[in-house]
Design a protein around this motif. Structure first.
Motif, PDB file in Angstrom:
ATOM      1  N   VAL A 149       0.948  -1.195  -0.506  1.00 25.93           N
ATOM      2  CA  VAL A 149       0.067   0.076   0.119  1.00 25.93           C
ATOM      3  C   VAL A 149       1.188   1.395   0.299  1.00 25.93           C
ATOM      4  N   VAL A 150       1.316   1.862  -1.489  1.00 25.53           N
ATOM      5  CA  VAL A 150       1.353   3.048  -0.872  1.00 25.53           C
ATOM      6  C   VAL A 150       2.101   4.275  -0.270  1.00 25.53           C
ATOM      7  N   LEU A 151       0.351   4.281   0.650  1.00 25.63           N
ATOM      8  CA  LEU A 151       0.415   5.678   1.749  1.00 25.63           C
ATOM      9  C   LEU A 151       1.246   5.119   2.422  1.00 25.63           C
ATOM     10  N   PHE A 152       1.291   4.085   2.906  1.00 32.09           N
ATOM     11  CA  PHE A 152       2.312   4.124   4.273  1.00 32.09           C
ATOM     12  C   PHE A 152       3.091   4.322   4.164  1.00 32.09           C
ATOM     13  N   TYR A 153       3.973   5.089   2.654  1.00 32.46           N
ATOM     14  CA  TYR A 153       4.918   5.276   2.580  1.00 32.46           C
ATOM     15  C   TYR A 153       5.172   6.741   1.739  1.00 32.46           C
TER      16      TYR A 153
ATOM     17  N   HIS B 258       1.174  -2.922  -4.870  1.00 28.66           N
ATOM     18  CA  HIS B 258       0.786  -3.879  -5.303  1.00 28.66           C
ATOM     19  C   HIS B 258      -0.578  -3.589  -5.924  1.00 28.66           C
ATOM     20  N   VAL B 259      -0.463  -4.866  -6.922  1.00 31.15           N
ATOM     21  CA  VAL B 259      -2.171  -5.045  -7.895  1.00 31.15           C
ATOM     22  C   VAL B 259      -3.200  -5.377  -6.666  1.00 31.15           C
ATOM     23  N   SER B 260      -4.475  -4.999  -6.347  1.00 28.76           N
ATOM     24  CA  SER B 260      -4.926  -4.978  -5.712  1.00 28.76           C
ATOM     25  C   SER B 260      -4.701  -5.060  -4.086  1.00 28.76           C
ATOM     26  N   HIS B 261      -3.520  -4.229  -4.313  1.00 28.73           N
ATOM     27  CA  HIS B 261      -3.512  -4.207  -1.991  1.00 28.73           C
ATOM     28  C   HIS B 261      -3.949  -2.918  -2.450  1.00 28.73           C
ATOM     29  N   SER B 262      -5.038  -2.082  -2.562  1.00 31.14           N
ATOM     30  CA  SER B 262      -5.699  -1.235  -2.689  1.00 31.14           C
ATOM     31  C   SER B 262      -7.380  -0.864  -2.079  1.00 31.14           C
ATOM     32  N   ARG B 263      -7.593   0.756  -2.592  1.00 29.31           N
ATOM     33  CA  ARG B 263      -8.822   1.238  -1.685  1.00 29.31           C
ATOM     34  C   ARG B 263      -9.724   0.837  -2.070  1.00 29.31           C
TER      35      ARG B 263
ATOM     36  N   MET C 238      -6.913 -12.548  -7.135  1.00 29.21           N
ATOM     37  CA  MET C 238      -5.489 -12.534  -6.178  1.00 29.21           C
ATOM     38  C   MET C 238      -4.716 -12.951  -6.838  1.00 29.21           C
ATOM     39  N   PHE C 239      -3.232 -11.966  -6.505  1.00 33.37           N
ATOM     40  CA  PHE C 239      -2.041 -12.157  -7.566  1.00 33.37           C
ATOM     41  C   PHE C 239      -1.134 -11.936  -6.472  1.00 33.37           C
ATOM     42  N   SER C 240       0.037 -13.292  -6.926  1.00 33.76           N
ATOM     43  CA  SER C 240       1.172 -14.269  -6.469  1.00 33.76           C
ATOM     44  C   SER C 240       2.490 -12.827  -6.584  1.00 33.76           C
ATOM     45  N   LEU C 241       3.612 -13.226  -5.802  1.00 36.49           N
ATOM     46  CA  LEU C 241       4.953 -13.138  -6.245  1.00 36.49           C
ATOM     47  C   LEU C 241       5.305 -12.375  -7.554  1.00 36.49           C
ATOM     48  N   GLN C 242       5.315 -13.529  -8.177  1.00 39.25           N
ATOM     49  CA  GLN C 242       5.842 -13.742  -9.744  1.00 39.25           C
ATOM     50  C   GLN C 242       4.855 -12.544 -10.710  1.00 39.25           C
ATOM     51  N   GLU C 243       3.905 -11.887 -10.047  1.00 42.29           N
ATOM     52  CA  GLU C 243       3.176 -11.599 -11.308  1.00 42.29           C
ATOM     53  C   GLU C 243       2.756 -10.181 -10.380  1.00 42.29           C
TER      54      GLU C 243
ATOM     55  N   THR D  39      -8.079  -6.582  -0.189  1.00 41.90           N
ATOM     56  CA  THR D  39      -6.591  -6.532  -0.123  1.00 41.90           C
ATOM     57  C   THR D  39      -6.044  -7.989   0.925  1.00 41.90           C
ATOM     58  N   MET D  40      -6.755  -7.647   2.030  1.00 35.75           N
ATOM     59  CA  MET D  40      -6.498  -8.699   2.867  1.00 35.75           C
ATOM     60  C   MET D  40      -5.510 -10.347   2.173  1.00 35.75           C
ATOM     61  N   ARG D  41      -7.121 -10.333   1.487  1.00 32.55           N
ATOM     62  CA  ARG D  41      -6.680 -12.075   0.900  1.00 32.55           C
ATOM     63  C   ARG D  41      -5.658 -11.755  -0.104  1.00 32.55           C
ATOM     64  N   ASN D  42      -5.455 -10.406  -0.901  1.00 33.02           N
ATOM     65  CA  ASN D  42      -3.648 -10.993  -1.112  1.00 33.02           C
ATOM     66  C   ASN D  42      -3.078 -10.713  -0.906  1.00 33.02           C
ATOM     67  N   VAL D  43      -2.725  -9.791   0.351  1.00 34.35           N
ATOM     68  CA  VAL D  43      -1.780  -9.784   1.333  1.00 34.35           C
ATOM     69  C   VAL D  43      -1.819 -11.213   1.459  1.00 34.35           C
ATOM     70  N   LEU D  44      -2.204 -11.980   2.434  1.00 38.17           N
ATOM     71  CA  LEU D  44      -1.541 -13.202   2.527  1.00 38.17           C
ATOM     72  C   LEU D  44      -1.775 -14.771   1.169  1.00 38.17           C
ATOM     73  N   TYR D  45      -2.114 -14.492   0.355  1.00 36.07           N
ATOM     74  CA  TYR D  45      -1.988 -15.273  -1.577  1.00 36.07           C
ATOM     75  C   TYR D  45      -0.878 -14.389  -1.641  1.00 36.07           C
ATOM     76  N   MET D  46       0.016 -13.388  -1.638  1.00 30.58           N
ATOM     77  CA  MET D  46       1.073 -13.040  -2.070  1.00 30.58           C
ATOM     78  C   MET D  46       2.092 -13.408  -0.747  1.00 30.58           C
ATOM     79  N   ALA D  47       1.641 -13.316   0.390  1.00 30.00           N
ATOM     80  CA  ALA D  47       2.540 -13.966   1.484  1.00 30.00           C
ATOM     81  C   ALA D  47       3.106 -15.962   1.096  1.00 30.00           C
ATOM     82  N   MET D  48       2.060 -16.021   0.783  1.00 31.58           N
ATOM     83  CA  MET D  48       2.063 -17.490   0.842  1.00 31.58           C
ATOM     84  C   MET D  48       2.960 -18.178  -0.629  1.00 31.58           C
TER      85      MET D  48
END
Length: 351
Positions: free
Chosen positions: A88-92, A114-119, A127-132, A254-263
């Motif tokens: 989430v870019v707003l953290f930065y 990151h894609v779909s880490h959005s409002r 959901m988007f993987s690390l490679q995506e 966003t949370m589903r994408n955070v966790l999917y990317m983490a996996m």
């Protein structure tokens, strides 16, 4: 983040997975080893008026992406920030603004989310993987920065450090330097927190349940949600960080994408880093580590120094933590470190 998850889990989850004069276009950057150095920080930036970053939506290869940027009038360098997870870019926002000021308007600064880490759920639940996410950042350079004639410098935070190195591999003609902040480059087998988060992330049931739990807090009034975030994450968080958590992390997608990317991170980072590439490009790499950071432990610093002799590494001992971007003081300190790195490379090439 959430009391029901337990104190240590909330903090580790939020600060790691939930977050966590320049040369011409022909400049060649060289690194110096900087370990345990002291640094003077310009605290005046905490109170003086500074130029604010602009937020916009950008379509990258068909995916709507959140971008935070400050464009210089006559830049000699373009700094591209790749966030951790969540992306989430707003953290930065504080970090981007401080870095621009410390570089005195000589560089444009962009942060790409990151894609779909959005409002908003702009990708309809996908959901988007690390490679995506890596491919998305490479496409961003090709689409948005391909025609600029100045060097690109990558700054990656946490898993963003890994992503930045992969971007460097694909765009060596455009990228001239890469700075990894609190880098997450390989799994820490000694970390119980990573083990715990990994188990949640790889279980669809647990990941969905946790995402629903967190999203349910988004039903609270704004002031109540802000109160919960501050009480759960600490009073030191900046206004921008609290707003980012309330607006983005309370969204189910966003949370589903955070966790999917983490996996997918945990799967990929079970492999060793690409030491061969890092050795080939060691003069164009530098890393900043924290003292007590399970995502980028000092054991990793030692391994990098062993595998990539003479690569530039530094240790932050000011207790800003892995989630530096969530506080104004942490954002300023790290921005000063990055600005110093850039200026040192310039000084080397001008000698």
């Amino acid at each position: 983040m959430f009391p029901s998850l337990g104190g240590w889990t909330a903090r580790s989850f939020a600060h790691s997975v939930l977050l966590p004069s320049l040369a011409s276009s022909r400049t060649r950057f060289r690194a110096n080893c900087l370990v345990n150095y002291s640094m003077t920080v310009n605290d005046n930036l905490l109170t003086k008026p500074i130029r604010r970053a602009n937020f916009r939506l950008c379509n990258v290869s068909g995916y709507v992406s959140e971008v935070l940027e400050i464009r210089a009038e006559a830049p000699k360098l373009h700094v591209l920030l790749v966030p951790g997870n969540p992306g989430v870019v707003l953290f930065y926002k504080d970090f981007v603004e401080f870095l621009y000021e410390l570089l005195e308007g000589t560089a444009s600064v962009t942060a790409i989310g990151h894609v779909s880490h959005s409002r908003k759920d702009l990708e309809h639940g996908r959901m988007f993987s690390l490679q995506e996410q890596i491919d998305h950042k490479i496409d961003f350079i090709r689409q948005e920065l391909q025609n600029i004639e100045i060097p690109i410098l990558l700054v990656g935070h946490s898993i963003g450090s890994y992503i930045s190195i992969e971007m460097f591999k694909k765009s060596p003609e455009k990228v001239k330097y890469c700075i990894g902040l609190y880098p997450f480059l390989t799994l820490n087998q000694q970390s119980t927190k990573q083990l715990f988060i990994g188990k949640i992330a790889k279980s669809q049931v647990l990941a969905a349940a946790l995402s629903y739990l967190i999203a349910s807090l988004g039903l609270l009034p704004v002031q109540a949600l802000s109160f919960v975030v501050r009480k759960s994450l600490g009073k030191s968080w900046s206004v921008n960080a609290v707003e980012a958590a309330c607006s983005h992390l309370s969204q189910y997608h966003t949370m589903r994408n955070v966790l999917y990317m983490a996996m997918t991170e945990f799967r990929k980072l079970s492999e060793a880093p690409d030491w061969t590439f890092m050795r080939e490009r060691k003069a164009q790499l530098t890393f900043l580590f924290g003292v007590d950071d399970h995502w980028g432990p000092l054991d990793l610093l030692e391994e990098i120094s062993k595998q990539v002799p003479d690569v530039a590494v530094s240790i932050e001992r000011e207790n800003h933590t892995h989630g530096f971007c969530c506080t104004e003081a942490g954002s300023l300190w790290v921005a000063q470190h990055v600005a110093n790195c850039i200026k040192k490379q310039t000084a080397c090439t001008n000698q």
